[in-house]
Scaffold this active site. Structure first.
Site, short mmCIF file in Angstrom:
data_model
loop_
_atom_site.label_atom_id
_atom_site.label_comp_id
_atom_site.label_asym_id
_atom_site.label_seq_id
_atom_site.Cartn_x
_atom_site.Cartn_y
_atom_site.Cartn_z
N HIS A 136 0.87 -1.19 0.00
CA HIS A 136 0.00 0.00 0.00
C HIS A 136 0.91 1.24 0.00
O HIS A 136 0.93 2.03 0.93
CB HIS A 136 -0.91 -0.02 1.23
CG HIS A 136 -2.09 0.90 1.14
ND1 HIS A 136 -2.42 1.61 0.00
CD2 HIS A 136 -3.05 1.22 2.07
CE1 HIS A 136 -3.52 2.32 0.24
NE2 HIS A 136 -3.90 2.11 1.47
N GLN A 152 -0.27 4.94 0.73
CA GLN A 152 -0.45 5.20 2.16
C GLN A 152 0.88 5.62 2.78
O GLN A 152 0.96 6.58 3.56
CB GLN A 152 -1.00 3.95 2.84
CG GLN A 152 -1.25 4.13 4.32
CD GLN A 152 -2.36 5.13 4.60
OE1 GLN A 152 -3.46 5.02 4.06
NE2 GLN A 152 -2.09 6.13 5.42
N ASP A 155 -2.60 -0.82 12.45
CA ASP A 155 -3.56 -1.02 11.35
C ASP A 155 -4.53 -2.11 11.78
O ASP A 155 -4.33 -2.76 12.82
CB ASP A 155 -2.80 -1.41 10.06
CG ASP A 155 -3.72 -1.59 8.85
OD1 ASP A 155 -4.85 -1.06 8.87
OD2 ASP A 155 -3.31 -2.28 7.89
N CYS A 179 -3.62 3.96 9.51
CA CYS A 179 -3.98 4.29 8.11
C CYS A 179 -5.49 4.40 7.92
O CYS A 179 -5.94 4.96 6.94
CB CYS A 179 -3.39 3.26 7.16
SG CYS A 179 -4.13 1.64 7.35
N ARG A 206 -3.11 11.98 2.19
CA ARG A 206 -3.19 11.10 1.01
C ARG A 206 -3.34 11.95 -0.26
O ARG A 206 -2.68 11.72 -1.27
CB ARG A 206 -4.40 10.16 1.14
CG ARG A 206 -4.26 9.09 2.22
CD ARG A 206 -3.24 8.04 1.85
NE ARG A 206 -3.55 7.37 0.60
CZ ARG A 206 -4.35 6.31 0.46
NH1 ARG A 206 -4.91 5.79 1.52
NH2 ARG A 206 -4.58 5.77 -0.72
N1 CP Z 1 -6.22 3.95 4.26
C1 CP Z 1 -6.95 3.59 3.18
O1 CP Z 1 -6.42 3.20 2.14
O2 CP Z 1 -8.29 3.71 3.35
P1 CP Z 1 -9.42 3.20 2.34
O3 CP Z 1 -9.40 1.69 2.37
O4 CP Z 1 -10.69 3.77 2.88
O5 CP Z 1 -9.11 3.69 0.96
N1 NVA Z 2 -4.42 -3.60 5.80
C1 NVA Z 2 -5.69 -2.98 5.42
C2 NVA Z 2 -5.46 -1.58 4.96
C3 NVA Z 2 -6.71 -0.82 4.62
C4 NVA Z 2 -6.43 0.54 4.09
C5 NVA Z 2 -6.35 -3.81 4.35
O1 NVA Z 2 -5.68 -4.27 3.42
O2 NVA Z 2 -7.56 -4.02 4.43
#
Ligand code: CP
Ligand code: NVA
Length: 292
Positions: free
Chosen positions: A127, A130, A209, A250, A278
């Site tokens: 990600h 992020q 997270d 996040c 973001r």
């Molecule tokens: N942190 C993040 O990516 O949030 P969303 O899943 O809401 O996009």
């Molecule tokens: N680790 C989480 C992050 C969400 C933004 C997921 O992948 O669901």
């Protein structure tokens, strides 16, 4: 030669620092750039999103571009059309493509066949957008990044991996404390631990997270909640970090699960700034990748 942003490792250290500086400028003057100049950016969501969609959609509009949000069930992808053919057709219409999906290989396949930049809007493994916003938040808080220590407690997941990769580029030491069966794989010199208290000792940032990610098997949720219980981020854990330490998440958060409401809404969090950042970080990324 088009450039993709799939893991964050595509950036050099200098590019990363310049991107963060640029993001800071765009934050103070959101309409300073019309870099996309009427061009369209496609945003494919094969998983749900609040922040990623909001920040990309608003950010692309601020850059003078047109955000085209495409949900998986609206595309012929959902009826078996290949990622290769989707990439060929999208590349004839848009300046860049963002995709959120499960398997990282799907994103790599899209990027291989697209002739325009492809951006990772989250996969099960990474990600990186992020992590850009997270570093911007640290840069605002501490004035520089080199030498900071970030302690991540919880699941060794996509968010932890991207923090390790992108954080290291910027000179941030990343410690990741997870239960033995949920450890991050060795990546980018991250310090892998199992004791959350050891991880946060004197850290500048404590980060957590969700315990159950979108790509995790939902039937494991109960077991995960049991195993991760000692890893929750509360004021007592934060007290073990440096006196100036801040808390990050996040989002989406589950208050009472991986983080307490006291931390999530408390004085030491920078979580809502982090969510805003973001947009600014991704605008600077879009400028870089689309050559504007
Ligand atoms: N942190 C993040 O990516 O949030 P969303 O899943 O809401 O996009
Ligand atoms: N680790 C989480 C992050 C969400 C933004 C997921 O992948 O669901």
């Amino acid at each position: 030669m088009k450039r993709d942003f799939l893991t964050g490792a595509e950036l050099s250290r200098d590019e990363l620092l310049a991107l963060l500086r640029r993001a800071g400028k765009l934050k103070s003057d959101p309409y300073a750039s019309s870099a996309l100049g009427k061009r369209t950016v496609a945003l494919i969501f094969r998983r749900p999103s609040t922040r990623t969609r909001l920040s990309f959609e608003a950010g692309i509009a601020e850059l003078g571009g047109h955000p085209m949000v495409l949900r998986a069930d609206e595309l012929q992808l959902s009826r078996g059309e290949s990622l290769r053919d989707t990439a060929y057709v999208l590349s004839r219409h848009v300046a860049a493509i963002g995709m959120r999906t499960g398997p990282h290989e799907q994103l790599e396949e899209l990027a291989e066949h697209a002739s325009v930049p492809v951006i990772n809007m989250l996969t099960a493994e990474h990600h990186p957008c992020q992590a850009l916003a997270d570093l911007l938040t640290l840069w605002e808080e501490f004035g520089s990044l080199e030498g900071l220590t970030l302690a991540y407690v919880g699941d060794g997941n996509n968010v932890a991996r991207s923090l390790a990769i992108v954080g290291r580029l910027a000179g941030v030491t990343v410690r990741v404390a997870s239960p033995p069966d949920y450890q991050l794989d060795p990546v980018a010199d991250a310090v892998l631990l199992s004791d959350p208290r050891e991880a946060v000792q004197d850290a500048d940032i404590v980060y957590t997270d969700v315990w159950v990610s979108m790509s995790d098997d939902a039937s494991t949720a109960q077991e995960r909640r049991r195993v991760f219980a000692p890893y929750w981020l509360d004021d007592a854990l934060l007290d073990l970090a440096a006196p100036h330490a801040i808390a990050l998440h996040c989002l989406p958060a589950h208050p009472g699960e991986e983080i307490t409401a006291e931390v999530l809404y408390g004085k030491r969090q920078r979580i809502w700034d982090q969510a805003e950042n973001r947009r600014h970080a991704q605008k600077a990324l879009l400028e870089l990748l689309t050559g504007a």
